[in-house]
Write a protein that holds these residues in place. Structure first.
Motif, short mmCIF file in Angstrom:
data_model
loop_
_atom_site.label_atom_id
_atom_site.label_comp_id
_atom_site.label_asym_id
_atom_site.label_seq_id
_atom_site.Cartn_x
_atom_site.Cartn_y
_atom_site.Cartn_z
N PRO A 1 -15.77 18.59 10.85
CA PRO A 1 -15.17 18.67 9.53
C PRO A 1 -13.53 18.92 9.83
CG PRO A 1 -16.50 20.55 9.54
CD PRO A 1 -16.77 19.83 11.12
N LEU A 2 -12.83 18.78 8.92
CA LEU A 2 -11.57 19.11 8.62
C LEU A 2 -11.00 19.24 7.22
CD1 LEU A 2 -9.24 20.18 10.80
CD2 LEU A 2 -8.41 17.78 10.60
N LEU B 1 -6.51 18.40 16.03
CA LEU B 1 -7.44 17.62 16.91
C LEU B 1 -8.96 18.29 16.51
CD1 LEU B 1 -8.01 15.69 19.18
CD2 LEU B 1 -7.35 17.58 20.70
N VAL B 2 -9.70 17.40 16.37
CA VAL B 2 -11.15 17.66 16.24
C VAL B 2 -11.91 16.40 16.82
CG1 VAL B 2 -10.97 18.74 14.15
CG2 VAL B 2 -11.41 16.18 14.06
N VAL C 1 -4.02 13.80 11.83
CA VAL C 1 -5.44 14.08 12.36
C VAL C 1 -5.96 13.26 13.43
CG1 VAL C 1 -7.78 13.84 11.36
CG2 VAL C 1 -5.79 14.67 10.02
N THR C 2 -6.21 13.82 14.37
CA THR C 2 -6.54 13.19 15.57
C THR C 2 -8.15 13.43 15.81
OG1 THR C 2 -4.56 13.28 16.56
CG2 THR C 2 -6.28 12.48 17.97
N PRO D 1 -13.43 8.62 15.13
CA PRO D 1 -12.26 8.52 15.81
C PRO D 1 -11.09 7.19 15.05
CG PRO D 1 -13.89 8.18 17.35
CD PRO D 1 -14.54 8.43 15.88
N GLU D 2 -12.07 6.49 14.18
CA GLU D 2 -11.23 5.56 13.17
C GLU D 2 -10.40 6.16 12.17
OE1 GLU D 2 -14.04 3.44 15.67
OE2 GLU D 2 -14.31 5.30 14.33
N ASP D 3 -10.71 7.52 12.12
CA ASP D 3 -10.04 8.28 11.05
C ASP D 3 -8.65 8.91 11.46
OD1 ASP D 3 -13.17 9.59 10.10
OD2 ASP D 3 -11.83 8.13 8.88
#
Length: 124
Positions: free
Chosen positions: A16-17, A10-11, A120-121, A87-89
């Motif tokens: 980045p991630l 959660l980011v 991935v959130t 958020p769309e990712d």
């Protein structure tokens, strides 16, 4: 070859991630690898792909300039660096391997190997 995606979490938007796709098997370095994602209620879509040598990459339009795919064959790992997340990712991200690089970018890919996904959130 067995693939396992990891690194999800959660980011907040804009952060980045980095995802990792780890593979078992000595022939991993011969395979092109692609990243795919599936958001809730949507079909799985292609994100990025990299050739076995790492000398060529291909991206879905919405992630160009934000995501970078790379690989380290010595570590049997492919990475997806995701910057400026939106958020769309938000989706479950999975990796897949195939000897045919361009087949990974097909509308309905059928790679030789699929890995388990990682969630991935991205919060707004």
């Amino acid at each position: 070859v067995q693939l396992q995606a990891s690194g999800g979490g959660l980011v907040q938007a804009g952060e980045p991630l980095r995802l990792s796709c780890s593979a078992s098997g000595r022939i991993f370095s011969s395979y092109a690898v692609g990243w795919f994602r599936q958001a809730p209620g949507k079909e799985r879509e292609f994100v990025a792909a990299i050739t076995w040598s790492g000398d060529s990459t291909y991206y879905e339009d919405s992630v160009k300039g934000r995501f970078t795919i790379s690989r380290d064959n010595a570590k049997n790992t492919v990475y997806l660096q995701m910057n400026s997340l939106e958020p769309e990712d938000t989706a479950v991200y999975s990796c897949a391997g195939d000897l045919d690089f361009w087949s990974l970018t097909a509308a309905q890919p059928k790679p030789a190997y699929w890995g388990q996904g990682t969630l991935v959130t991205v919060s707004s």
